[in-house]
Scaffold this motif. Structure first.
Motif, mmCIF file in Angstrom:
data_model
loop_
_atom_site.group_PDB
_atom_site.id
_atom_site.type_symbol
_atom_site.label_atom_id
_atom_site.label_comp_id
_atom_site.label_asym_id
_atom_site.label_seq_id
_atom_site.Cartn_x
_atom_site.Cartn_y
_atom_site.Cartn_z
ATOM 1 N N VAL B 140 -13.032 5.425 -10.591
ATOM 2 C CA VAL B 140 -13.856 4.175 -10.099
ATOM 3 C C VAL B 140 -13.336 3.072 -10.781
ATOM 4 O O VAL B 140 -12.906 2.012 -10.108
ATOM 5 C CB VAL B 140 -15.261 4.356 -10.689
ATOM 6 N N PHE B 142 -10.120 2.309 -11.835
ATOM 7 C CA PHE B 142 -8.730 1.798 -11.166
ATOM 8 C C PHE B 142 -9.033 1.129 -9.960
ATOM 9 O O PHE B 142 -8.137 0.178 -9.687
ATOM 10 C CB PHE B 142 -7.814 3.016 -10.987
ATOM 11 N N THR B 143 -10.175 1.388 -9.392
ATOM 12 C CA THR B 143 -10.333 0.450 -8.039
ATOM 13 C C THR B 143 -10.543 -1.149 -8.539
ATOM 14 O O THR B 143 -10.330 -2.163 -7.588
ATOM 15 C CB THR B 143 -11.441 0.989 -7.327
ATOM 16 N N LEU B 145 -8.784 -2.590 -10.344
ATOM 17 C CA LEU B 145 -7.477 -3.081 -11.166
ATOM 18 C C LEU B 145 -6.603 -3.515 -9.921
ATOM 19 O O LEU B 145 -5.843 -4.475 -9.797
ATOM 20 C CB LEU B 145 -6.668 -2.259 -11.883
ATOM 21 N N PHE B 146 -6.688 -2.729 -8.657
ATOM 22 C CA PHE B 146 -5.785 -2.818 -7.472
ATOM 23 C C PHE B 146 -6.692 -2.771 -6.484
ATOM 24 O O PHE B 146 -7.497 -1.983 -6.191
ATOM 25 C CB PHE B 146 -4.497 -2.072 -7.449
ATOM 26 N N SER B 147 -6.008 -3.263 -5.427
ATOM 27 C CA SER B 147 -6.632 -3.203 -3.976
ATOM 28 C C SER B 147 -5.730 -2.627 -2.860
ATOM 29 O O SER B 147 -4.314 -2.979 -3.221
ATOM 30 C CB SER B 147 -7.541 -4.228 -3.423
ATOM 31 N N PRO B 148 -5.813 -1.773 -1.859
ATOM 32 C CA PRO B 148 -4.995 -1.250 -1.304
ATOM 33 C C PRO B 148 -4.006 -2.164 -0.293
ATOM 34 O O PRO B 148 -3.204 -2.029 0.156
ATOM 35 C CB PRO B 148 -5.537 -0.060 -0.154
ATOM 36 N N ILE B 150 -4.100 -5.328 2.906
ATOM 37 C CA ILE B 150 -4.730 -5.801 4.140
ATOM 38 C C ILE B 150 -4.589 -4.778 5.167
ATOM 39 O O ILE B 150 -5.069 -3.890 5.941
ATOM 40 C CB ILE B 150 -4.917 -7.078 4.567
ATOM 41 N N ILE B 151 -3.140 -4.446 5.354
ATOM 42 C CA ILE B 151 -2.729 -3.742 6.258
ATOM 43 C C ILE B 151 -2.919 -2.350 6.120
ATOM 44 O O ILE B 151 -3.547 -1.651 7.059
ATOM 45 C CB ILE B 151 -1.192 -3.900 6.407
ATOM 46 N N PRO B 152 -2.801 -1.527 5.013
ATOM 47 C CA PRO B 152 -3.069 -0.192 4.882
ATOM 48 C C PRO B 152 -4.569 0.229 5.194
ATOM 49 O O PRO B 152 -5.026 0.965 5.853
ATOM 50 C CB PRO B 152 -2.662 0.135 3.301
ATOM 51 N N PRO B 172 -16.034 0.766 4.462
ATOM 52 C CA PRO B 172 -15.002 0.353 3.626
ATOM 53 C C PRO B 172 -15.415 -0.455 2.358
ATOM 54 O O PRO B 172 -15.157 -0.284 1.336
ATOM 55 C CB PRO B 172 -14.112 -0.637 4.376
#
Lengths: 326, 315
Positions: B140, B142-143, B145-148, B150-152, B172
């Protein structure tokens, strides 16, 4: 029915000679004991895995010549070709990068310190009721969507907006703010301030309320004026929070209001308003350059993570706590 | 209110010997001088006016009649003959009504799902020493700290077949790591003895959670619920990205087309015969999009500080 389990029978914490920890149960037993808790967490965790972790794997298309009709797996690899826009300095990309950095700089200089000043003013109010009233009002715009904020700004500052109308009626020229590409960056900075300045005070106010009153008394006895106390007691008291938020801001250095800018891009053109996020959106999802846009998005994400980790390290070196302990 | 609101919570740092501040309380500092106080008063009054003023003008214009709006050439500051024509036209059953229904449904369903699964996940992470709770917590964290990217994310939604489905507006963003951490911190503050005694009395995990933990957590449920609800109500980006079919538009996309981009609404779109001025219509849509937030806000506002602080300090 369940009986009290191991967790509930740990020895008292201030026992001078704690008995050796009981041997850990085998994992099957722990799984059985906590099966309900695991089941509770499962749906939420699945959503997180599906929409945060699996898409991370989707970043492989940055290394592929992605064809929508082939799908991710079937699309051919093309090495680092997608990264050419970054390394060869594609003008559109450089423009987006430049705009992003300028807007970030404007935000750090103008948006970041204002909540601190506002919090200091609010904190120095003698009437608590007045303070709470002002807070309630200033928090409100934070809960408006960007669509609403942009609409309101148009109504106020647009060519046919309230202020222009008033000026025209009084024999002046109309102001040209909305849709004027020369002041676009200043405009969106003002919008961010209007929306989030009040909300930004929350953390600082909490930090301020935990400064020890005795520090003020002691400095007062030593003859410090209110301004001296501000400088030597109040500001050092909230320094950890300021540094924490600066670090977090650094991690978002390449992220500037996507929704806010997409909404207004039509009016001013991409030359002044394209930032990295809108570049990825326009170039990838709208124009279909999937691979190259994914490459830009990936590099942007990696730089963000690296900056947070680096800044946190820096904070540790200077003896601050940073966002997490080592 | 929560059981722990009277005590200084752990995130507030070590307990201070100084007494808590009361209204008009002693701050240890000499009171500021009069010119300074006047200056602050004026500055704060201007700030508040800058926030409240636009809203008042928007509401006034939505209520004004056609002649006054045309005479003013835009916004009206005070409606002479206030009427609800603009609202009647909008709510007559056309495109705006439909988008409001969509937004309300997304918000209700989304918030219910989000709150349920966030609370369950946060509870399962809040029990010390439970199996796998550490790796789950890291997952939880780690989410944050980064986001995946827009495109993925878009490709994921596309691959799940959710494009043009209302679920694309909910799933989402259903679980926010930040909110999970806020709730977990709150649950961990609850006295563990209560949970233990429920266990001894024979309650299973579900009974403990529903009958003991949730009733004590109304404050945090309210705050996190508001955060989620505002998120769903305001969702613009997801709708823009995932909904191509404009018959499915939620309110925010209608707002963009007919208010921000100033496309004109036609009588056919609204299912009425004649129209009030566009300006009034636009402002009425704007007001309707503000109403739900304005209604809930006063009730939950007092819990904000706590919710935000826990998240910021523990996250």
């Amino acid at each position: 029915m369940q009986v009290a389990d191991q967790r509930t029978t740990t020895p008292a914490p201030n026992d001078t000679h704690p008995p050796a920890r009981p041997a850990r149960r085998p994992w099957v037993a722990r799984l059985k004991r906590d099966r309900w808790l695991l089941l509770f967490g499962l749906p939420g965790l699945l959503v997180i895995l599906t929409f945060h972790y699996i898409p991370l794997l989707g970043n492989v298309i940055a290394f592929k010549d992605y064809q929508p009709y082939l799908g991710i797996q079937e699309s051919p690899w093309n090495g680092l070709a997608n990264f050419a826009v970054i390394f060869n300095g594609d003008p559109a990309f450089l423009n987006a990068l430049g705009n992003t950095l300028i807007i970030t700089a404007l935000q750090v200089v103008f948006v970041f310190p204002l909540p601190i000043c506002l919090a200091l003013v609010l904190n120095s109010l003698l009437s608590d009721r007045l303070k709470r009233l002002v807070q309630s009002i200033l928090y409100l715009p934070h809960f408006m969507s960007w669509v609403i904020v942009v609409a309101i700004f148009q109504q106020m500052l647009g060519n046919a907006g309230l202020i222009s109308n008033w000026l025209l009626r009084n024999g002046h020229d109309a102001v040209h703010i909305i849709g004027n590409s020369d002041v676009f960056k200043e405009l969106i900075t003002a919008q961010v301030i209007w929306k989030d300045c009040g909300w930004g005070t929350i953390l600082f106010l909490a930090a301020l309320s935990h400064i020890d009153i005795q520090l003020y008394e002691a400095s007062g006895v030593d003859g410090a004026s209110r301004w001296r106390q501000l400088w030597h007691v109040t500001l050092p008291g909230i320094r950890p929070v300021i540094i924490l938020l600066l670090i977090l801001r650094l991690g978002d250095i390449l992220t500037v209001g996507f929704e806010q800018i997409v909404l207004q891009q039509q009016a001013v053109g991409t030359q002044v308003s394209e930032v990295l996020d809108t570049y990825v959106y326009n170039n990838g999802i709208l124009a279909g350059n999937w691979g190259a846009s994914a490459a830009v998005g990936l590099v942007k994400g990696l730089i963000g993570v690296a900056l947070v980790l680096g800044a946190n390290k820096l904070a540790h070196i200077f003896g601050e706590k940073g966002i997490y302990q080592k | 209110m929560s059981a722990s609101s009277s005590a200084v919570p752990p995130w507030a740092g070590p307990r201070r010997p100084s007494p808590p501040r009361r209204p008009g309380a002693y701050t240890g500092q000499p009171p500021p001088k009069l010119p300074m106080r006047a200056l602050k008063g004026v500055a704060l009054a201007i700030c508040c006016l800058l926030v409240v003023g636009p809203f008042l003008a928007v509401v006034a214009t939505s209520l004004a009649d056609a002649e006054q709006v045309n005479a003013a050439g835009g916004l009206v500051l005070w409606p002479d003959n206030p009427n609800l024509n603009a609202y009647r036209a909008i709510l007559a059953g056309g495109i705006v009504t439909r988008s409001i229904v969509v937004s309300v449904c997304i918000t209700l369903v989304g918030t219910a799902l989000s709150l349920t699964f966030t609370a369950l996940l946060a509870y399962s992470l809040s029990r010390p020493g439970s199996f796998l709770s550490k790796p789950m917590l890291l997952t939880v964290l780690f989410t944050l700290l980064f986001s995946p990217g827009i495109i993925p994310s878009y490709l994921m939604v596309k691959q799940l077949g959710l494009l043009d489905s209302y679920w694309a507006l909910i799933l989402p963003t259903m679980i926010s790591g930040f909110n999970v951490i806020v709730m977990r911190a709150f649950f961990m503050e609850l006295p563990q003895e209560l949970i233990d005694s429920a266990r001894i009395d024979g309650a299973g995990e579900l009974a403990t959670f529903v009958r003991i933990v949730l009733p004590l957590s109304k404050a945090v449920l309210a705050v996190v619920g508001l955060f989620y609800a505002v998120g769903y109500w305001n969702a613009f980006f997801n709708a823009l990205l995932y909904l191509n079919d404009n018959a499915k538009w939620p309110l925010q996309l209608v707002l963009r087309s007919y208010v921000v981009n100033s496309s004109s609404l036609t009588p056919e779109q609204l299912d009425v015969s004649s129209l009030p001025p566009q300006q009034s219509l636009q402002m009425a849509i704007l007001v309707l999009s503000l109403v739900p937030i304005a209604l809930i806000y006063p009730f939950i506002q007092r819990h904000f500080t706590k919710g935000v602080l826990i998240g910021a300090v523990k996250g």
